[in-house]
Design a protein around this motif. Structure first.
Motif, PDB file in Angstrom:
ATOM      1  N   LEU A 149      88.950  -5.433  62.154  1.00 28.25           N
ATOM      2  CA  LEU A 149      89.869  -5.661  63.265  1.00 28.25           C
ATOM      3  C   LEU A 149      89.030  -5.664  64.537  1.00 28.25           C
ATOM      4  CD1 LEU A 149      92.860  -6.059  64.046  1.00 28.25           C
ATOM      5  CD2 LEU A 149      92.912  -3.613  64.599  1.00 28.25           C
ATOM      6  N   GLN A 150      88.818  -6.849  65.077  1.00 31.73           N
ATOM      7  CA  GLN A 150      88.106  -6.987  66.343  1.00 31.73           C
ATOM      8  C   GLN A 150      89.108  -6.814  67.470  1.00 31.73           C
ATOM      9  OE1 GLN A 150      84.747  -7.460  67.021  1.00 31.73           O
ATOM     10  NE2 GLN A 150      85.367  -7.161  69.160  1.00 31.73           N
ATOM     11  N   MET A 151      88.872  -5.844  68.328  1.00 30.09           N
ATOM     12  CA  MET A 151      89.794  -5.523  69.405  1.00 30.09           C
ATOM     13  C   MET A 151      89.104  -5.769  70.738  1.00 30.09           C
ATOM     14  SD  MET A 151      91.532  -2.048  67.872  1.00 30.09           S
ATOM     15  CE  MET A 151      90.040  -1.098  68.046  1.00 30.09           C
ATOM     16  N   ASN A 152      89.606  -6.715  71.498  1.00 25.70           N
ATOM     17  CA  ASN A 152      89.052  -7.052  72.808  1.00 25.70           C
ATOM     18  C   ASN A 152      90.059  -6.720  73.904  1.00 25.70           C
ATOM     19  OD1 ASN A 152      86.761  -8.134  71.503  1.00 25.70           O
ATOM     20  ND2 ASN A 152      87.726 -10.154  71.338  1.00 25.70           N
ATOM     21  N   ILE A 153      89.564  -6.637  75.112  1.00 27.80           N
ATOM     22  CA  ILE A 153      90.389  -6.345  76.290  1.00 27.80           C
ATOM     23  C   ILE A 153      91.310  -5.168  75.997  1.00 27.80           C
ATOM     24  CG2 ILE A 153      91.702  -7.407  78.159  1.00 27.80           C
ATOM     25  CD1 ILE A 153      91.109 -10.120  76.931  1.00 27.80           C
ATOM     26  N   LEU A 154      90.735  -4.081  75.553  1.00 29.18           N
ATOM     27  CA  LEU A 154      91.526  -2.924  75.170  1.00 29.18           C
ATOM     28  C   LEU A 154      92.240  -2.319  76.370  1.00 29.18           C
ATOM     29  CD1 LEU A 154      89.110  -1.438  72.544  1.00 29.18           C
ATOM     30  CD2 LEU A 154      91.535  -1.895  72.144  1.00 29.18           C
ATOM     31  N   LYS A 155      93.433  -1.797  76.110  1.00 29.92           N
ATOM     32  CA  LYS A 155      94.271  -1.188  77.139  1.00 29.92           C
ATOM     33  C   LYS A 155      94.549   0.261  76.755  1.00 29.92           C
ATOM     34  CE  LYS A 155      96.696  -5.603  77.688  1.00 29.92           C
ATOM     35  NZ  LYS A 155      98.030  -6.274  77.644  1.00 29.92           N
ATOM     36  N   PRO A 156      94.862   1.099  77.720  1.00 28.70           N
ATOM     37  CA  PRO A 156      95.193   2.495  77.389  1.00 28.70           C
ATOM     38  C   PRO A 156      96.326   2.602  76.367  1.00 28.70           C
ATOM     39  CG  PRO A 156      94.803   2.289  79.735  1.00 28.70           C
ATOM     40  CD  PRO A 156      94.773   0.892  79.181  1.00 28.70           C
ATOM     41  N   GLU A 157      97.265   1.669  76.403  1.00 29.21           N
ATOM     42  CA  GLU A 157      98.387   1.721  75.449  1.00 29.21           C
ATOM     43  C   GLU A 157      97.973   1.358  74.031  1.00 29.21           C
ATOM     44  OE1 GLU A 157      98.301   0.090  78.394  1.00 29.21           O
ATOM     45  OE2 GLU A 157      99.354  -1.847  78.259  1.00 29.21           O
ATOM     46  N   ASP A 158      96.746   0.931  73.827  1.00 29.88           N
ATOM     47  CA  ASP A 158      96.225   0.693  72.485  1.00 29.88           C
ATOM     48  C   ASP A 158      95.725   1.987  71.827  1.00 29.88           C
ATOM     49  OD1 ASP A 158      94.763  -2.337  73.730  1.00 29.88           O
ATOM     50  OD2 ASP A 158      96.592  -2.152  72.518  1.00 29.88           O
ATOM     51  N   THR A 159      95.712   3.058  72.588  1.00 31.28           N
ATOM     52  CA  THR A 159      95.262   4.345  72.053  1.00 31.28           C
ATOM     53  C   THR A 159      96.154   4.783  70.901  1.00 31.28           C
ATOM     54  OG1 THR A 159      94.299   5.051  74.153  1.00 31.28           O
ATOM     55  CG2 THR A 159      94.942   6.778  72.593  1.00 31.28           C
ATOM     56  N   ALA A 160      95.541   5.063  69.757  1.00 33.19           N
ATOM     57  CA  ALA A 160      96.286   5.427  68.548  1.00 33.19           C
ATOM     58  C   ALA A 160      95.306   5.719  67.426  1.00 33.19           C
ATOM     59  CB  ALA A 160      97.223   4.297  68.123  1.00 33.19           C
ATOM     60  N   VAL A 161      95.834   6.236  66.336  1.00 29.11           N
ATOM     61  CA  VAL A 161      95.086   6.275  65.085  1.00 29.11           C
ATOM     62  C   VAL A 161      95.368   4.959  64.371  1.00 29.11           C
ATOM     63  CG1 VAL A 161      94.740   7.428  62.877  1.00 29.11           C
ATOM     64  CG2 VAL A 161      95.241   8.779  64.928  1.00 29.11           C
ATOM     65  N   TYR A 162      94.316   4.283  63.985  1.00 30.20           N
ATOM     66  CA  TYR A 162      94.447   2.994  63.328  1.00 30.20           C
ATOM     67  C   TYR A 162      94.208   3.159  61.825  1.00 30.20           C
ATOM     68  CZ  TYR A 162      94.739   0.492  67.725  1.00 30.20           C
ATOM     69  OH  TYR A 162      95.163   0.006  68.942  1.00 30.20           O
ATOM     70  N   TYR A 163      95.110   2.558  61.046  1.00 25.59           N
ATOM     71  CA  TYR A 163      95.068   2.669  59.591  1.00 25.59           C
ATOM     72  C   TYR A 163      94.913   1.301  58.954  1.00 25.59           C
ATOM     73  CZ  TYR A 163      97.083   7.322  60.333  1.00 25.59           C
ATOM     74  OH  TYR A 163      97.321   8.622  60.727  1.00 25.59           O
ATOM     75  N   CYS A 164      94.118   1.258  57.928  1.00 21.58           N
ATOM     76  CA  CYS A 164      94.016   0.089  57.065  1.00 21.58           C
ATOM     77  C   CYS A 164      94.963   0.296  55.883  1.00 21.58           C
ATOM     78  CB  CYS A 164      92.567  -0.044  56.585  1.00 21.58           C
ATOM     79  SG  CYS A 164      92.250  -1.472  55.529  1.00 21.58           S
ATOM     80  N   ALA A 165      95.635  -0.762  55.463  1.00 22.87           N
ATOM     81  CA  ALA A 165      96.595  -0.665  54.380  1.00 22.87           C
ATOM     82  C   ALA A 165      96.486  -1.872  53.465  1.00 22.87           C
ATOM     83  CB  ALA A 165      98.013  -0.561  54.934  1.00 22.87           C
ATOM     84  N   ALA A 166      96.975  -1.712  52.241  1.00 27.71           N
ATOM     85  CA  ALA A 166      96.956  -2.807  51.271  1.00 27.71           C
ATOM     86  C   ALA A 166      98.188  -2.745  50.386  1.00 27.71           C
ATOM     87  CB  ALA A 166      95.688  -2.749  50.420  1.00 27.71           C
ATOM     88  N   ASP A 167      98.665  -3.912  50.011  1.00 32.89           N
ATOM     89  CA  ASP A 167      99.755  -3.996  49.042  1.00 32.89           C
ATOM     90  C   ASP A 167      99.849  -5.438  48.558  1.00 32.89           C
ATOM     91  OD1 ASP A 167     102.262  -1.816  48.583  1.00 32.89           O
ATOM     92  OD2 ASP A 167     102.501  -3.834  47.777  1.00 32.89           O
ATOM     93  N   THR A 168     100.560  -5.618  47.460  1.00 33.39           N
ATOM     94  CA  THR A 168     100.721  -6.960  46.911  1.00 33.39           C
ATOM     95  C   THR A 168     101.866  -7.719  47.547  1.00 33.39           C
ATOM     96  OG1 THR A 168     101.996  -5.973  45.116  1.00 33.39           O
ATOM     97  CG2 THR A 168      99.668  -6.410  44.690  1.00 33.39           C
ATOM     98  N   SER A 169     102.641  -7.033  48.391  1.00 31.12           N
ATOM     99  CA  SER A 169     103.673  -7.721  49.160  1.00 31.12           C
ATOM    100  C   SER A 169     103.499  -7.375  50.623  1.00 31.12           C
ATOM    101  CB  SER A 169     105.072  -7.325  48.676  1.00 31.12           C
ATOM    102  OG  SER A 169     105.265  -5.931  48.829  1.00 31.12           O
ATOM    103  N   PHE A 170     104.018  -8.231  51.486  1.00 37.41           N
ATOM    104  CA  PHE A 170     103.824  -8.024  52.913  1.00 37.41           C
ATOM    105  C   PHE A 170     105.119  -7.646  53.606  1.00 37.41           C
ATOM    106  CE2 PHE A 170     102.588  -8.259  57.147  1.00 37.41           C
ATOM    107  CZ  PHE A 170     103.441  -9.105  57.846  1.00 37.41           C
ATOM    108  N   SER A 171     105.003  -6.700  54.530  1.00 38.68           N
ATOM    109  CA  SER A 171     106.103  -6.351  55.412  1.00 38.68           C
ATOM    110  C   SER A 171     105.514  -5.756  56.670  1.00 38.68           C
ATOM    111  CB  SER A 171     107.030  -5.325  54.743  1.00 38.68           C
ATOM    112  OG  SER A 171     107.986  -4.855  55.663  1.00 38.68           O
ATOM    113  N   THR A 172     106.243  -5.879  57.765  1.00 41.10           N
ATOM    114  CA  THR A 172     105.800  -5.209  58.988  1.00 41.10           C
ATOM    115  C   THR A 172     106.198  -3.739  58.980  1.00 41.10           C
ATOM    116  OG1 THR A 172     107.806  -5.890  60.141  1.00 41.10           O
ATOM    117  CG2 THR A 172     105.894  -7.332  60.355  1.00 41.10           C
TER     118      THR A 172
END
Length: 122
Positions: free
Chosen positions: A81-104
């Motif tokens: 995950l390439q993150m450019n022009i980062l903002k303070p509101e992007d502050t978080a713990v970021y997780y990678c996930a995987a599954d055979t189906s997609f959902s938000t």
């Protein structure tokens, strides 16, 4: 099953860039979607982006479109995950996930990494 290990988080200033990495292992990765989610303190886990391992097709949340880019390296079994022009509101713990189906919705995804902290100072 899929095992995921994230790396690359850190502390940056607003406007700077950061690249997160997710090392994936397991059988038949080509069957999976891989995604990035993030969770800020006191908030729900939020979808950021996803990529289809087999085709490389991507989809990004509106909040990061044009600033973040998800990609994968089939030979290295890595998702980025390439993150450019980062903002303070992007502050978080970021997780990678995987599954055979997609959902938000994060509750649908079965496999998760341990998370990596991204902090953006103003």
């Amino acid at each position: 099953q899929v095992q995921l290990v994230e790396s690359g988080g850190g502390l940056v200033q607003a406007g700077e860039s950061l690249r997160l990495s997710c090392a994936a292992s397991g059988r038949t990765l080509s069957r999976y979607y891989f995604g990035w989610f993030r969770q800020a303190p006191g908030k729900e886990r939020e979808f950021v982006a996803r990529i289809t391992w087999s085709s490389g097709s991507t989809w990004h949340a509106d909040s990061v479109k044009g600033r973040f880019t998800i990609s994968r390296d089939n030979a290295k079994n890595m998702v980025y995950l390439q993150m450019n022009i980062l903002k303070p509101e992007d502050t978080a713990v970021y997780y990678c996930a995987a599954d055979t189906s997609f959902s938000t919705y994060s509750t649908v995804w079965r496999y998760w990494g341990q998370g990596t902290q991204v902090t953006v100072s103003s």
